[in-house]
Write a protein that holds these residues in place. Structure first.
Motif, PDB file in Angstrom:
ATOM      1  N   HIS A  13       0.846  -1.198   0.000  1.00 17.86           N
ATOM      2  CA  HIS A  13       0.000   0.000   0.000  1.00 17.86           C
ATOM      3  C   HIS A  13       0.877   1.243   0.000  1.00 17.86           C
ATOM      4  N   CYS A  48      -3.567   5.427  -2.880  1.00 20.86           N
ATOM      5  CA  CYS A  48      -2.804   4.243  -2.512  1.00 20.86           C
ATOM      6  C   CYS A  48      -2.588   3.375  -3.745  1.00 20.86           C
ATOM      7  N   CYS A  50      -3.107   0.424  -4.104  1.00 17.44           N
ATOM      8  CA  CYS A  50      -4.170  -0.573  -4.252  1.00 17.44           C
ATOM      9  C   CYS A  50      -5.421   0.021  -4.875  1.00 17.44           C
ATOM     10  N   TRP A  52      -7.165   2.636  -3.405  1.00 16.15           N
ATOM     11  CA  TRP A  52      -7.856   3.428  -2.391  1.00 16.15           C
ATOM     12  C   TRP A  52      -7.423   4.890  -2.494  1.00 16.15           C
ATOM     13  N   HIS A  71      -6.528   3.365   6.717  1.00 19.55           N
ATOM     14  CA  HIS A  71      -6.710   2.480   5.569  1.00 19.55           C
ATOM     15  C   HIS A  71      -5.770   1.283   5.659  1.00 19.55           C
TER      16      HIS A  71
HETATM   17 ZN   LIG Z   1      -4.092   0.561  -0.060  1.00 24.18          ZN
END
Ligand SMILES: [Zn+2]
Length: 81
Positions: A13, A48, A50, A52, A71
Motif C-alpha cells: 500500500h 494508494c 491498491c 484506495w 486504511h
Molecule cells: Zn491501499
C-alpha cells in the motif's frame, strides 16, 4: 501506533501524495506532490497503490495522514480498505 503497520502492508500500500493549488480564477488543481515540494499547501489528498483514495478534496496533511494510516490498518486487520 504507526509501528503496528507491517513492512508487508507498507509495500503493498504505497502512498502517492497530492496537493491542491488554486489559480487566479480560484480553480482548484490537484498536482502530484514531489519530495522537493516543501512547505505547507492549501490541501492534501493521498492515493494508494491498491486503488484506495482519501478523497477529501483537500484536507490538512495531518488528517490525510490519519486516513492513510487507518486504511492500512484496516487492510491489515480486516482485509478490507
Ligand atoms: Zn491501499
Amino acid at each position: 501506533m504507526a509501528s503496528r503497520i507491517t513492512t508487508a502492508t507498507l509495500k503493498a500500500h504505497r502512498a502517492t501524495w497530492w496537493v491542491y493549488v488554486f489559480d487566479n480564477d480560484g480553480r482548484r488543481t490537484r498536482i502530484r506532490k514531489e519530495a522537493r515540494m516543501r512547505g505547507s499547501w492549501p490541501g492534501y489528498d493521498v492515493t494508494c497503490s491498491c486503488g484506495w483514495e482519501s478523497r477529501t478534496g483537500g484536507a490538512t496533511r495531518r488528517s490525510v495522514e490519519d486516513e492513510l494510516w487507518l486504511h492500512r490498518y484496516n487492510v491489515q486487520t480486516t482485509g478490507k480498505p
